[in-house]
Motif scaffolding. Structure first.
Motif, PDB file in Angstrom:
ATOM      1  N   ASN A 112      -8.582  -7.938   3.259  1.00  8.52           N
ATOM      2  CA  ASN A 112      -7.879  -8.052   1.984  1.00  8.52           C
ATOM      3  C   ASN A 112      -8.826  -8.501   0.874  1.00  8.52           C
ATOM      4  O   ASN A 112      -8.766  -8.012  -0.265  1.00  8.52           O
ATOM      5  CB  ASN A 112      -6.723  -9.041   2.118  1.00  8.52           C
ATOM      6  CG  ASN A 112      -5.837  -9.053   0.890  1.00  8.52           C
ATOM      7  OD1 ASN A 112      -5.320  -8.022   0.460  1.00  8.52           O
ATOM      8  ND2 ASN A 112      -5.653 -10.230   0.307  1.00  8.52           N
ATOM      9  N   SER A 205      -0.297  -0.665  -4.540  1.00  9.28           N
ATOM     10  CA  SER A 205       0.552  -0.147  -3.469  1.00  9.28           C
ATOM     11  C   SER A 205      -0.299   0.467  -2.357  1.00  9.28           C
ATOM     12  O   SER A 205      -0.010   0.286  -1.162  1.00  9.28           O
ATOM     13  CB  SER A 205       1.524   0.887  -4.035  1.00  9.28           C
ATOM     14  OG  SER A 205       2.342   1.413  -3.017  1.00  9.28           O
ATOM     15  N   ARG A 207      -3.276  -0.457  -1.607  1.00  8.33           N
ATOM     16  CA  ARG A 207      -3.897  -1.590  -0.922  1.00  8.33           C
ATOM     17  C   ARG A 207      -2.951  -2.206   0.103  1.00  8.33           C
ATOM     18  O   ARG A 207      -3.358  -2.519   1.230  1.00  8.33           O
ATOM     19  CB  ARG A 207      -4.329  -2.643  -1.950  1.00  8.33           C
ATOM     20  CG  ARG A 207      -4.936  -3.915  -1.362  1.00  8.33           C
ATOM     21  CD  ARG A 207      -5.255  -4.905  -2.478  1.00  8.33           C
ATOM     22  NE  ARG A 207      -5.854  -6.130  -2.005  1.00  8.33           N
ATOM     23  CZ  ARG A 207      -6.207  -7.144  -2.799  1.00  8.33           C
ATOM     24  NH1 ARG A 207      -6.014  -7.049  -4.108  1.00  8.33           N
ATOM     25  NH2 ARG A 207      -6.737  -8.235  -2.301  1.00  8.33           N
ATOM     26  N   ARG A 208      -1.680  -2.373  -0.242  1.00  8.70           N
ATOM     27  CA  ARG A 208      -0.724  -2.939   0.704  1.00  8.70           C
ATOM     28  C   ARG A 208      -0.569  -2.036   1.932  1.00  8.70           C
ATOM     29  O   ARG A 208      -0.483  -2.515   3.067  1.00  8.70           O
ATOM     30  CB  ARG A 208       0.627  -3.156   0.025  1.00  8.70           C
ATOM     31  CG  ARG A 208       0.664  -4.380  -0.892  1.00  8.70           C
ATOM     32  CD  ARG A 208       2.073  -4.704  -1.325  1.00  8.70           C
ATOM     33  NE  ARG A 208       2.613  -3.667  -2.198  1.00  8.70           N
ATOM     34  CZ  ARG A 208       2.465  -3.652  -3.525  1.00  8.70           C
ATOM     35  NH1 ARG A 208       1.779  -4.625  -4.125  1.00  8.70           N
ATOM     36  NH2 ARG A 208       2.985  -2.690  -4.251  1.00  8.70           N
ATOM     37  N   GLU A 209      -0.530  -0.738   1.719  1.00  8.95           N
ATOM     38  CA  GLU A 209      -0.429   0.196   2.840  1.00  8.95           C
ATOM     39  C   GLU A 209      -1.667   0.099   3.724  1.00  8.95           C
ATOM     40  O   GLU A 209      -1.569   0.126   4.961  1.00  8.95           O
ATOM     41  CB  GLU A 209      -0.264   1.625   2.316  1.00  8.95           C
ATOM     42  CG  GLU A 209      -0.141   2.670   3.412  1.00  8.95           C
ATOM     43  CD  GLU A 209      -0.004   4.077   2.856  1.00  8.95           C
ATOM     44  OE1 GLU A 209      -0.209   5.039   3.629  1.00  8.95           O
ATOM     45  OE2 GLU A 209       0.290   4.220   1.656  1.00  8.95           O
ATOM     46  N   MET A 211      -3.547  -2.507   4.163  1.00 14.48           N
ATOM     47  CA  MET A 211      -3.516  -3.757   4.904  1.00 14.48           C
ATOM     48  C   MET A 211      -2.576  -3.675   6.097  1.00 14.48           C
ATOM     49  O   MET A 211      -2.822  -4.303   7.146  1.00 14.48           O
ATOM     50  CB  MET A 211      -3.120  -4.914   3.984  1.00 14.48           C
ATOM     51  CG  MET A 211      -4.241  -5.349   3.035  1.00 14.48           C
ATOM     52  SD  MET A 211      -5.763  -5.806   3.909  1.00 14.48           S
ATOM     53  CE  MET A 211      -5.158  -7.119   4.973  1.00 14.48           C
TER      54      MET A 211
END
Length: 453
Positions: A112, A205, A207-209, A211
């Motif tokens: 992250n 968005s 980035r969240r996927e 992670m």
């Protein structure tokens, strides 16, 4: 500017060969080194004899731990300072905290952190020094005390039985390789999306996927970390000392009880760009994004020794970072500048060609390994002579898992200690707690991560 060309001529080579063969010592050294290797030939038995075990101040530990084929020395050293408190509190024969547990969270948080740095440098050239540096080793095994502190603050700790080792924690090479490849692919996708005009919300968005997929990779390699676990600890007399169900945060508070924020990192870097007596941080170095990066206080090495000795005298081990490969007889567990006379072997200064500051400045030395100070032998004047070290290379390394460090070696190659801030002087504590940290470049030697195995 015209290049100054000075070729090596046949006359130069002939002169060098004649000079080499003219000295009997060179021929003896050649035979010894070519047969046994440099360190074996340079070993000084009289100096080795002075590293015999025997300490005036000593903090006993449990059984030796082994990081195996991973770069988790900083985690093992941190956990070994913590497990000491558990062993002492419950009168245990030995005890081990899970090293796979923080490994999982460190890889997740570093991923992250890396993606955050990618988004923060979208307009930097991909072949520039900064982005090239970020891409070089985004989630390597190494770390610093402050990074471990951030992990424990957020995730706690657990006994080894609650999250045991796996093939991928014992040998992290494959896992690291595939996760690094995936993250570099993420960097590529994020930069390509930015170039195509994708907005910040959509990048976030993505980035969240990403992670979520990092979590999936890590869970596949290491298993999922426990949300809670059962504990039954028995003391040396086989009496039940602690039992119940705990979350990792609850277990840390109950069984370890260490005030994390009381422990601070002291470094000793005598280079011109880092005046002593000031606080420093390293740009873009960290893991847990919301907890920030690292913070050091740069002091003379004598101050690192003083604080370490005072903490040992109070019965607590000391986390420290060093350049472990220098002047090291690994099989015997001896770090001593006098134990290897390489310069006499070659007949000119090799180890002695630079001082501590010059080695840092010219890329010859930096912190590579973290261990735990567990004892010290004092001279007649009360000054330290020899330090006892708990390594994390198993009981078969060195002397039943222990190493020793001569005080002269400490002067040259120990770069960091972690101590309770109560051992600082009032002035040192005030600087550490209040001064705005001076920011070092990401590639500064004081930003190196302990990772050696």
């Amino acid at each position: 500017m015209e290049k100054n060309v000075q070729a090596v001529t046949s006359e130069d080579l002939a002169a060098a060969s004649e000079a080499f063969r003219a000295e009997r010592a060179n021929l003896v050294a050649k035979n010894a080194v070519s047969s046994k290797g440099i360190r074996a030939a340079a070993r000084v038995p009289e100096a080795v004899a002075k590293s015999a075990l025997g300490f005036d101040v000593e903090v006993p530990q449990g059984d030796r731990c082994d990081q195996e084929r991973s770069g988790r020395c900083w985690m093992f050293a941190s956990l070994n300072t913590m497990r000491f408190r558990t062993i002492k509190k419950y009168n245990l024969k030995t005890f081990e905290l899970s090293q796979a547990y923080p490994l999982f969270w460190d890889k997740l948080e570093k991923s992250n952190w890396f993606l955050g740095n990618v988004l923060d440098t979208l307009d930097e050239p991909v072949d520039g020094r900064l982005v090239s540096f970020l891409l070089a080793d985004p989630i390597g095994d190494g770390g610093q005390w402050d990074m471990f502190k951030s992990l424990v603050r957020k995730y706690g700790v657990c006994p080894k039985e609650a999250m045991p080792e796996t093939a991928c924690s014992r040998n992290t090479r494959e896992m690291d390789s595939y996760l690094t490849r995936y993250l570099r692919g993420c960097a590529c996708r994020l930069r390509r999306a930015h170039e195509a005009g994708v907005g910040a919300d959509d990048l976030a968005s993505m980035r969240r996927e990403m992670m979520g997929e990092v979590y999936q990779l890590l869970a596949t390699c290491l298993g999922e970390p426990p949300a809670s676990f059962e504990v039954r600890l028995r003391d040396k007399d086989d009496k039940l000392a602690l039992s119940g169900t705990f979350t990792p945060q609850e277990f840390f508070a109950e069984a370890v009880g260490m005030e994390l924020d009381d422990y601070v990192s002291l470094i000793s870097a005598p280079t011109a760009d880092k005046p002593f007596g000031h606080a420093y941080t390293v740009s873009r170095l960290g893991n847990v994004e919301e907890d920030g990066g690292v913070r050091y206080l740069n002091l003379p090495v004598s101050e690192l020794k003083r604080c370490a000795m005072e903490q040992l005298a109070d019965g607590l081990p000391v986390w420290f970072g060093c350049d472990v490969a220098q002047s090291y007889l690994s099989d015997e567990g001896i770090m001593d500048t006098a134990a290897l006379d390489v310069d006499a072997l070659f007949g000119f200064p090799v180890e002695g060609c630079m001082d501590r500051a010059e080695r840092l400045e010219f890329g010859e030395s930096l912190m590579t390994h973290a261990m735990v100070l567990e004892g010290v032998r004092l001279g007649a004047d009360g000054a330290p002579e020899l330090w006892k070290v708990e390594n994390s290379w198993g009981k078969d390394h060195g002397r039943n898992g222990f190493d020793t460090i001569s005080d002269a070696w400490f002067d040259e190659y120990v770069y960091q200690v972690v101590v309770d801030k109560k051992y600082l002087t009032d002035e040192e504590r005030h600087v550490f707690e209040t001064e705005e940290a001076r920011v070092l470049a990401p590639w500064d030697p004081m930003g190196s991560l302990a990772r050696t195995r």
